[in-house]
Design a protein around this motif. Sequence first.
Motif, PDB file in Angstrom:
ATOM      1  N   SER A 122      54.981  47.907  48.926  1.00 11.30           N
ATOM      2  CA  SER A 122      53.558  47.576  48.992  1.00 11.30           C
ATOM      3  C   SER A 122      53.341  46.520  50.066  1.00 11.30           C
ATOM      4  O   SER A 122      53.984  45.470  50.048  1.00 11.30           O
ATOM      5  CB  SER A 122      53.061  47.061  47.642  1.00 11.30           C
ATOM      6  OG  SER A 122      51.724  46.622  47.727  1.00 11.30           O
ATOM      7  N   ARG A 123      52.430  46.802  50.978  1.00 12.10           N
ATOM      8  CA  ARG A 123      52.179  45.873  52.085  1.00 12.10           C
ATOM      9  C   ARG A 123      51.702  44.517  51.591  1.00 12.10           C
ATOM     10  O   ARG A 123      52.097  43.478  52.128  1.00 12.10           O
ATOM     11  CB  ARG A 123      51.132  46.477  53.034  1.00 12.10           C
ATOM     12  CG  ARG A 123      50.695  45.545  54.160  1.00 12.10           C
ATOM     13  CD  ARG A 123      49.651  46.214  55.036  1.00 12.10           C
ATOM     14  NE  ARG A 123      48.439  46.531  54.291  1.00 12.10           N
ATOM     15  CZ  ARG A 123      47.438  45.658  54.100  1.00 12.10           C
ATOM     16  NH1 ARG A 123      47.521  44.439  54.582  1.00 12.10           N
ATOM     17  NH2 ARG A 123      46.361  46.012  53.432  1.00 12.10           N
ATOM     18  N   ASP A 124      50.864  44.505  50.563  1.00 12.83           N
ATOM     19  CA  ASP A 124      50.301  43.242  50.087  1.00 12.83           C
ATOM     20  C   ASP A 124      50.710  42.897  48.655  1.00 12.83           C
ATOM     21  O   ASP A 124      50.303  41.872  48.110  1.00 12.83           O
ATOM     22  CB  ASP A 124      48.774  43.253  50.183  1.00 12.83           C
ATOM     23  CG  ASP A 124      48.141  44.406  49.408  1.00 12.83           C
ATOM     24  OD1 ASP A 124      48.871  45.102  48.678  1.00 12.83           O
ATOM     25  OD2 ASP A 124      46.919  44.608  49.542  1.00 12.83           O
ATOM     26  N   GLY A 125      51.508  43.751  48.018  1.00 10.56           N
ATOM     27  CA  GLY A 125      51.956  43.467  46.662  1.00 10.56           C
ATOM     28  C   GLY A 125      50.887  43.649  45.603  1.00 10.56           C
ATOM     29  O   GLY A 125      51.039  43.177  44.475  1.00 10.56           O
ATOM     30  N   ARG A 126      49.807  44.363  45.936  1.00  9.83           N
ATOM     31  CA  ARG A 126      48.720  44.532  44.967  1.00  9.83           C
ATOM     32  C   ARG A 126      48.382  46.005  44.711  1.00  9.83           C
ATOM     33  O   ARG A 126      47.325  46.308  44.165  1.00  9.83           O
ATOM     34  CB  ARG A 126      47.457  43.795  45.450  1.00  9.83           C
ATOM     35  CG  ARG A 126      47.609  42.294  45.512  1.00  9.83           C
ATOM     36  CD  ARG A 126      46.268  41.590  45.691  1.00  9.83           C
ATOM     37  NE  ARG A 126      45.613  41.987  46.925  1.00  9.83           N
ATOM     38  CZ  ARG A 126      45.853  41.415  48.104  1.00  9.83           C
ATOM     39  NH1 ARG A 126      46.729  40.436  48.208  1.00  9.83           N
ATOM     40  NH2 ARG A 126      45.220  41.816  49.183  1.00  9.83           N
ATOM     41  N   CYS A 127      49.267  46.909  45.098  1.00  4.85           N
ATOM     42  CA  CYS A 127      49.023  48.334  44.850  1.00  4.85           C
ATOM     43  C   CYS A 127      49.231  48.615  43.358  1.00  4.85           C
ATOM     44  O   CYS A 127      50.346  48.506  42.844  1.00  4.85           O
ATOM     45  CB  CYS A 127      49.968  49.190  45.682  1.00  4.85           C
ATOM     46  SG  CYS A 127      49.747  49.014  47.468  1.00  4.85           S
ATOM     47  N   ALA A 128      48.156  48.992  42.675  1.00  4.98           N
ATOM     48  CA  ALA A 128      48.205  49.125  41.211  1.00  4.98           C
ATOM     49  C   ALA A 128      49.247  50.138  40.763  1.00  4.98           C
ATOM     50  O   ALA A 128      49.970  49.903  39.783  1.00  4.98           O
ATOM     51  CB  ALA A 128      46.822  49.514  40.681  1.00  4.98           C
ATOM     52  N   ASN A 129      49.345  51.264  41.464  1.00  8.10           N
ATOM     53  CA  ASN A 129      50.290  52.292  41.012  1.00  8.10           C
ATOM     54  C   ASN A 129      51.745  51.894  41.274  1.00  8.10           C
ATOM     55  O   ASN A 129      52.644  52.250  40.513  1.00  8.10           O
ATOM     56  CB  ASN A 129      49.960  53.656  41.620  1.00  8.10           C
ATOM     57  CG  ASN A 129      49.915  53.631  43.130  1.00  8.10           C
ATOM     58  OD1 ASN A 129      50.011  52.586  43.764  1.00  8.10           O
ATOM     59  ND2 ASN A 129      49.744  54.806  43.733  1.00  8.10           N
ATOM     60  N   VAL A 130      51.983  51.126  42.345  1.00  7.07           N
ATOM     61  CA  VAL A 130      53.335  50.631  42.625  1.00  7.07           C
ATOM     62  C   VAL A 130      53.745  49.608  41.567  1.00  7.07           C
ATOM     63  O   VAL A 130      54.854  49.666  41.019  1.00  7.07           O
ATOM     64  CB  VAL A 130      53.415  50.024  44.035  1.00  7.07           C
ATOM     65  CG1 VAL A 130      54.764  49.344  44.256  1.00  7.07           C
ATOM     66  CG2 VAL A 130      53.197  51.103  45.097  1.00  7.07           C
ATOM     67  N   LEU A 131      52.859  48.664  41.261  1.00  3.55           N
ATOM     68  CA  LEU A 131      53.157  47.640  40.259  1.00  3.55           C
ATOM     69  C   LEU A 131      53.349  48.257  38.876  1.00  3.55           C
ATOM     70  O   LEU A 131      54.236  47.853  38.117  1.00  3.55           O
ATOM     71  CB  LEU A 131      52.046  46.598  40.220  1.00  3.55           C
ATOM     72  CG  LEU A 131      51.804  45.829  41.523  1.00  3.55           C
ATOM     73  CD1 LEU A 131      50.666  44.830  41.356  1.00  3.55           C
ATOM     74  CD2 LEU A 131      53.071  45.110  41.975  1.00  3.55           C
ATOM     75  N   ARG A 132      52.520  49.233  38.553  1.00  2.00           N
ATOM     76  CA  ARG A 132      52.630  49.904  37.250  1.00  2.00           C
ATOM     77  C   ARG A 132      53.971  50.631  37.146  1.00  2.00           C
ATOM     78  O   ARG A 132      54.636  50.602  36.097  1.00  2.00           O
ATOM     79  CB  ARG A 132      51.487  50.905  37.095  1.00  2.00           C
ATOM     80  CG  ARG A 132      51.514  51.707  35.808  1.00  2.00           C
ATOM     81  CD  ARG A 132      50.961  50.934  34.633  1.00  2.00           C
ATOM     82  NE  ARG A 132      50.962  51.749  33.429  1.00  2.00           N
ATOM     83  CZ  ARG A 132      51.985  51.770  32.561  1.00  2.00           C
ATOM     84  NH1 ARG A 132      53.051  51.015  32.753  1.00  2.00           N
ATOM     85  NH2 ARG A 132      51.910  52.529  31.480  1.00  2.00           N
ATOM     86  N   ALA A 133      54.393  51.271  38.222  1.00  2.00           N
ATOM     87  CA  ALA A 133      55.671  51.985  38.213  1.00  2.00           C
ATOM     88  C   ALA A 133      56.843  51.019  38.084  1.00  2.00           C
ATOM     89  O   ALA A 133      57.821  51.307  37.385  1.00  2.00           O
ATOM     90  CB  ALA A 133      55.809  52.824  39.480  1.00  2.00           C
ATOM     91  N   LEU A 134      56.774  49.875  38.752  1.00  2.00           N
ATOM     92  CA  LEU A 134      57.846  48.895  38.637  1.00  2.00           C
ATOM     93  C   LEU A 134      57.957  48.371  37.202  1.00  2.00           C
ATOM     94  O   LEU A 134      59.067  48.182  36.680  1.00  2.00           O
ATOM     95  CB  LEU A 134      57.612  47.732  39.608  1.00  2.00           C
ATOM     96  CG  LEU A 134      57.865  48.027  41.091  1.00  2.00           C
ATOM     97  CD1 LEU A 134      57.389  46.870  41.954  1.00  2.00           C
ATOM     98  CD2 LEU A 134      59.348  48.305  41.351  1.00  2.00           C
ATOM     99  N   ARG A 135      56.809  48.146  36.544  1.00  2.00           N
ATOM    100  CA  ARG A 135      56.845  47.698  35.149  1.00  2.00           C
ATOM    101  C   ARG A 135      57.446  48.776  34.248  1.00  2.00           C
ATOM    102  O   ARG A 135      58.249  48.488  33.359  1.00  2.00           O
ATOM    103  CB  ARG A 135      55.440  47.332  34.671  1.00  2.00           C
ATOM    104  CG  ARG A 135      54.925  46.013  35.217  1.00  2.00           C
ATOM    105  CD  ARG A 135      53.719  45.536  34.439  1.00  2.00           C
ATOM    106  NE  ARG A 135      52.567  46.424  34.607  1.00  2.00           N
ATOM    107  CZ  ARG A 135      51.677  46.319  35.580  1.00  2.00           C
ATOM    108  NH1 ARG A 135      51.796  45.355  36.498  1.00  2.00           N
ATOM    109  NH2 ARG A 135      50.657  47.156  35.658  1.00  2.00           N
ATOM    110  N   THR A 136      57.048  50.020  34.472  1.00  2.00           N
ATOM    111  CA  THR A 136      57.587  51.125  33.680  1.00  2.00           C
ATOM    112  C   THR A 136      59.096  51.238  33.881  1.00  2.00           C
ATOM    113  O   THR A 136      59.848  51.435  32.916  1.00  2.00           O
ATOM    114  CB  THR A 136      56.903  52.441  34.077  1.00  2.00           C
ATOM    115  OG1 THR A 136      55.503  52.351  33.786  1.00  2.00           O
ATOM    116  CG2 THR A 136      57.484  53.626  33.317  1.00  2.00           C
TER     117      THR A 136
END
Length: 302
Positions: A122-136
């Motif tokens: 993620s370029r800015d660390g705020r991509c919701a789907n990227v963050l959600r996948a990392l948590r999963t």
Amino acid sequence: MSVAATMQLALRDAFLRRDSPGHALARDSTRVAEACQAMADRFRRGGKLIVFGNGGAGADAAHIAVEFMHPVTVGKRALPALALSNDAATMTAIGVREGLAETFAHQLAHWAAPHDIALGISRDGRCANVLRALRTAADRGLLTVALLGDVPPPPQGESPRIDADHVLLARSTDPAVVKEIHVTAYHLLWELAHLFLEHPAAQQPAGDTQPRTQPHNQPWPVAAEQRPPACNDTCTTCADQATPATVVQLLDGGLALADTATGTGTEEISVALVDAAVGDTVLVHAGEAIAVITKGTDHGRR
């Protein structure tokens, strides 16, 4: 101003904007090496690499998957990897039914295994789907790695929590520079993951499989009996064998003298990429110390 002078100024500015982030990545070499050690351990246990990102980061994800699945370097083994954004049909189906924030997490939840690796970009660390996948992925025991940028949050915005074992940051607010640092970073991930995979004795101790508990910049100890064997007719400057060496003297210009584990005696190596002290044992590849394996008793710097 002439065209040549304008071009020269533009090029100088472009290089200056990349200079500090590039050196920052070099200073993070121990952190990068830790991520690569952990990735090599998961590959050795039969895990696969799952990469995801949006837009240009999605293209990077595809690039990473190809690098691991079909190495351009002759003789390097192919490692299982795939990019979640490559399947447009699945992505759009999930987006319509579950919402865009679930496009990666939904896929991970249904077929990722605990010994796999999740790499989010993620370029800015705020991509919701990227963050959600990392948590999963973290919830399911996967090794998680995040490639992020230092782009500031919007006014009155909050920086989101990043659920990742290893966070590698491109220290720039310029999206183009962030992209370029990410390319360099994931090429390093590929190269060093192969290095640690080929030389398992340089791995963290057996049974220590929870990198979340390991502080950054703390090297994994390696017992003497775990050290890689000497390679035939090679030394620390050979291009295809990594070996431990003990730093005996720090020199000027990012150099050091080190006693090698191969029995070839004291040799000059570069320690520019690591924070090494006299007495430390470092892992050396092609004449370059790439990680501190154990800390010595003498931590004085020259």
